[in-house]
Design a protein around this motif. Structure first.
Motif, PDB file in Angstrom:
ATOM      1  N   LEU A  42     107.191 -62.492 -36.140  1.00 46.47           N
ATOM      2  CA  LEU A  42     108.108 -62.184 -37.239  1.00 46.47           C
ATOM      3  C   LEU A  42     108.799 -63.467 -37.678  1.00 46.47           C
ATOM      4  CD1 LEU A  42     109.875 -59.016 -35.748  1.00 46.47           C
ATOM      5  CD2 LEU A  42     108.035 -59.033 -37.445  1.00 46.47           C
ATOM      6  N   THR A  43     109.043 -63.584 -38.972  1.00 43.15           N
ATOM      7  CA  THR A  43     109.819 -64.705 -39.498  1.00 43.15           C
ATOM      8  C   THR A  43     111.207 -64.210 -39.869  1.00 43.15           C
ATOM      9  OG1 THR A  43     107.861 -65.846 -40.332  1.00 43.15           O
ATOM     10  CG2 THR A  43     109.971 -66.467 -41.296  1.00 43.15           C
ATOM     11  N   PHE A  44     112.231 -64.871 -39.338  1.00 44.42           N
ATOM     12  CA  PHE A  44     113.630 -64.518 -39.596  1.00 44.42           C
ATOM     13  C   PHE A  44     114.234 -65.513 -40.580  1.00 44.42           C
ATOM     14  CE2 PHE A  44     112.543 -62.694 -35.581  1.00 44.42           C
ATOM     15  CZ  PHE A  44     113.310 -61.534 -35.459  1.00 44.42           C
ATOM     16  N   ARG A  45     115.218 -65.039 -41.333  1.00 45.39           N
ATOM     17  CA  ARG A  45     115.899 -65.915 -42.291  1.00 45.39           C
ATOM     18  C   ARG A  45     117.398 -65.685 -42.220  1.00 45.39           C
ATOM     19  NH1 ARG A  45     114.564 -65.307 -48.654  1.00 45.39           N
ATOM     20  NH2 ARG A  45     115.648 -63.309 -48.340  1.00 45.39           N
ATOM     21  N   THR A  46     118.143 -66.790 -42.275  1.00 47.12           N
ATOM     22  CA  THR A  46     119.599 -66.697 -42.328  1.00 47.12           C
ATOM     23  C   THR A  46     120.156 -67.908 -43.050  1.00 47.12           C
ATOM     24  OG1 THR A  46     121.585 -66.258 -40.991  1.00 47.12           O
ATOM     25  CG2 THR A  46     120.080 -67.955 -40.178  1.00 47.12           C
ATOM     26  N   GLN A  47     121.413 -67.825 -43.438  1.00 42.81           N
ATOM     27  CA  GLN A  47     122.125 -68.946 -44.052  1.00 42.81           C
ATOM     28  C   GLN A  47     123.100 -69.486 -43.024  1.00 42.81           C
ATOM     29  OE1 GLN A  47     121.900 -70.335 -47.176  1.00 42.81           O
ATOM     30  NE2 GLN A  47     120.206 -68.998 -47.797  1.00 42.81           N
ATOM     31  N   LEU A  53     117.771 -71.165 -43.197  1.00 42.10           N
ATOM     32  CA  LEU A  53     116.942 -71.424 -42.025  1.00 42.10           C
ATOM     33  C   LEU A  53     115.926 -70.309 -41.858  1.00 42.10           C
ATOM     34  CD1 LEU A  53     119.523 -72.564 -39.312  1.00 42.10           C
ATOM     35  CD2 LEU A  53     118.084 -74.010 -40.764  1.00 42.10           C
ATOM     36  N   ARG A  54     114.692 -70.697 -41.573  1.00 40.97           N
ATOM     37  CA  ARG A  54     113.643 -69.732 -41.272  1.00 40.97           C
ATOM     38  C   ARG A  54     112.993 -70.133 -39.954  1.00 40.97           C
ATOM     39  NH1 ARG A  54     110.305 -68.102 -46.777  1.00 40.97           N
ATOM     40  NH2 ARG A  54     112.074 -68.051 -48.203  1.00 40.97           N
ATOM     41  N   ARG A  55     112.804 -69.143 -39.100  1.00 44.29           N
ATOM     42  CA  ARG A  55     112.125 -69.404 -37.834  1.00 44.29           C
ATOM     43  C   ARG A  55     111.247 -68.212 -37.489  1.00 44.29           C
ATOM     44  NH1 ARG A  55     114.070 -73.500 -39.047  1.00 44.29           N
ATOM     45  NH2 ARG A  55     115.237 -75.020 -37.786  1.00 44.29           N
ATOM     46  N   SER A  56     110.117 -68.498 -36.848  1.00 46.26           N
ATOM     47  CA  SER A  56     109.192 -67.446 -36.430  1.00 46.26           C
ATOM     48  C   SER A  56     109.287 -67.222 -34.924  1.00 46.26           C
ATOM     49  CB  SER A  56     107.760 -67.818 -36.811  1.00 46.26           C
ATOM     50  OG  SER A  56     107.598 -67.868 -38.208  1.00 46.26           O
ATOM     51  N   MET A  97     110.830 -60.936 -42.232  1.00 43.73           N
ATOM     52  CA  MET A  97     109.582 -60.785 -42.979  1.00 43.73           C
ATOM     53  C   MET A  97     108.618 -59.931 -42.154  1.00 43.73           C
ATOM     54  SD  MET A  97     107.020 -63.801 -44.366  1.00 43.73           S
ATOM     55  CE  MET A  97     108.353 -64.704 -45.171  1.00 43.73           C
ATOM     56  N   PRO A  98     107.795 -59.107 -42.773  1.00 44.28           N
ATOM     57  CA  PRO A  98     106.822 -58.300 -42.021  1.00 44.28           C
ATOM     58  C   PRO A  98     105.908 -59.152 -41.160  1.00 44.28           C
ATOM     59  CG  PRO A  98     107.011 -57.470 -44.253  1.00 44.28           C
ATOM     60  CD  PRO A  98     107.803 -58.753 -44.208  1.00 44.28           C
ATOM     61  N   PRO A  99     105.307 -58.564 -40.117  1.00 40.71           N
ATOM     62  CA  PRO A  99     104.502 -59.311 -39.145  1.00 40.71           C
ATOM     63  C   PRO A  99     103.322 -60.048 -39.771  1.00 40.71           C
ATOM     64  CG  PRO A  99     104.971 -57.090 -38.357  1.00 40.71           C
ATOM     65  CD  PRO A  99     105.400 -57.133 -39.780  1.00 40.71           C
ATOM     66  N   THR A 100     103.057 -61.241 -39.255  1.00 35.75           N
ATOM     67  CA  THR A 100     101.884 -62.028 -39.642  1.00 35.75           C
ATOM     68  C   THR A 100     101.307 -62.669 -38.391  1.00 35.75           C
ATOM     69  OG1 THR A 100     103.248 -63.997 -40.093  1.00 35.75           O
ATOM     70  CG2 THR A 100     102.758 -62.561 -41.959  1.00 35.75           C
ATOM     71  N   GLY A 101     100.107 -63.237 -38.520  1.00 38.48           N
ATOM     72  CA  GLY A 101      99.500 -63.956 -37.416  1.00 38.48           C
ATOM     73  C   GLY A 101      98.128 -63.430 -37.052  1.00 38.48           C
TER      74      GLY A 101
END
Length: 358
Positions: A42-47, A53-56, A97-101
């Motif tokens: 999952l990719t997370f997003r925050t301010q 910032l985005r991190r998986s 964000m929905p799952p990827t990979g």
């Protein structure tokens, strides 16, 4: 999908001194959107302080568990990981964000295969999802798990792995490797690398008996284990790898000299969530991803380092070249997939589709 959705944090568990496990509440209308395959992330997003910032982070749940969990380990200097460990609380909301990979293999219920999994540190996160899901979905298959850590106190999912062993006593073999905590069996002491693989493959693990392998950890470990497996007869296409960090920093790209027949700009067309957008960009100055973001196109991404494959897309027309690739396998590249964060156009026109998965 490139969209982010606000999800509520249902619970937070302190797994080790520096690692939390967060369970996300997925509302009924988003169940299909957040359905995942073992090994995905999952990719997370925050301010944070005015910066996005985005991190998986890899999903650690089995597909059959019915929940969505991730483990987040504190990293020295890691903005997101430290913020998450301090601020993830039950009831809080986070954009996801929905799952990827693609870190998985198709499962076949009547298969009877033997798998090998090699993980180091927090690399256990997707491996746990893969092992649990596979053992439940393929009753005839078995796993050997080689898991490296500095000491027993840093073993993530120690109790869950032990419970899994109790449940699948005849189908799950677990080898814990410790680099800084002596164990009774000398073979199980030390770092997982080329030399240790030679010892293990000669005395404990017969590679010829295993049909496929999953590796997740630092770049050096992944490369050494993959090479050792191939040296002992495992085909490269049967080795799946996932890095949680790139071992080499990004380098500035040296521009190619332009000629009269080679314009400096390329016309880029991208397809994102069914919408087609076009823009012009200079060759060799920035990646397709960065140029697209500057043109207001919401292209999915996370690490921008060629590691997570969140920005994976397929080249439909034209050509690009990648500066780095730690995520795509040879067969994916052969089918035309690239990482847009590492892709630079080398033709005057390029068409990229971000909606294709296969």
């Amino acid at each position: 999908m490139s969209r982010f959705f606000p999800l509520t944090i249902a619970s937070v568990h302190q797994e080790t001194r520096d690692t939390i496990v967060a369970t996300l509440a997925v509302p009924g209308e988003l169940r299909e959107t957040f359905a995942f395959t073992q090994g995905q992330h999952l990719t997370f997003r925050t301010q944070l302080e005015g910066e996005e910032l985005r991190r998986s982070y890899s999903i650690c749940s089995a597909v059959q568990d019915g929940d969505l969990r991730v483990a987040i380990k504190r990293v020295a200097g890691g903005q997101f990981s430290n913020w998450a460990n301090d601020h993830f609380k039950p009831g809080a909301s986070i954009e996801v964000m929905p799952p990827t990979g693609q870190f998985n293999l198709p499962l076949v219920p009547d298969a009877a295969r033997r798998y090998l999994a090699v993980a180091a540190g927090s690399g256990i996160t997707p491996i746990l999802s893969i092992v649990k899901t596979t053992l439940a979905a393929e009753p005839g298959s078995s796993f050997t798990l080689l898991y490296g850590n500095r000491a027993s106190s840093s073993v993530i999912f120690r109790d869950e792995i032990a419970s899994l062993k109790d449940r699948y006593q005849q189908r799950l073999n677990i080898v814990h490797m410790m680099s800084r905590e002596p164990q009774d069996v000398e073979l199980f002491n030390g770092r997982i690398g080329a030399a240790k693989c030679e010892e293990l493959f000669a005395r404990w693990i017969r590679i010829a008996d295993h049909e496929a392998a999953f590796i997740c950890g630092p770049q050096s470990m992944m490369l050494e284990v993959s090479q050792a497996l191939q040296a002992h007869g495992m085909a490269k296409e049967n080795i799946k790898v996932e890095l949680f960090a790139a071992g080499t920093p990004a380098k500035a790209r040296a521009p190619r000299p332009a000629t009269a027949n080679d314009p400096r700009e390329s016309e880029i067309t991208v397809v994102v969530d069914g919408v087609q957008r076009s823009f012009a960009m200079a060759k060799d100055k920035e990646s397709v991803l960065d140029a697209g973001l500057k043109n207001g196109i919401d292209i999915r991404y996370s690490c921008k380092g060629g590691v997570c494959a969140t920005c994976r897309c397929k080249v439909l027309e034209g050509k690009v070249e990648m500066d780095a690739n730690y995520a795509l396998e040879d067969y994916e590249i052969a089918r035309g997939f690239v990482l847009s964060c590492q892709a630079f156009p080398i033709t005057d026109k390029v068409v990229l589709d971000f909606d294709q998965d296969d």
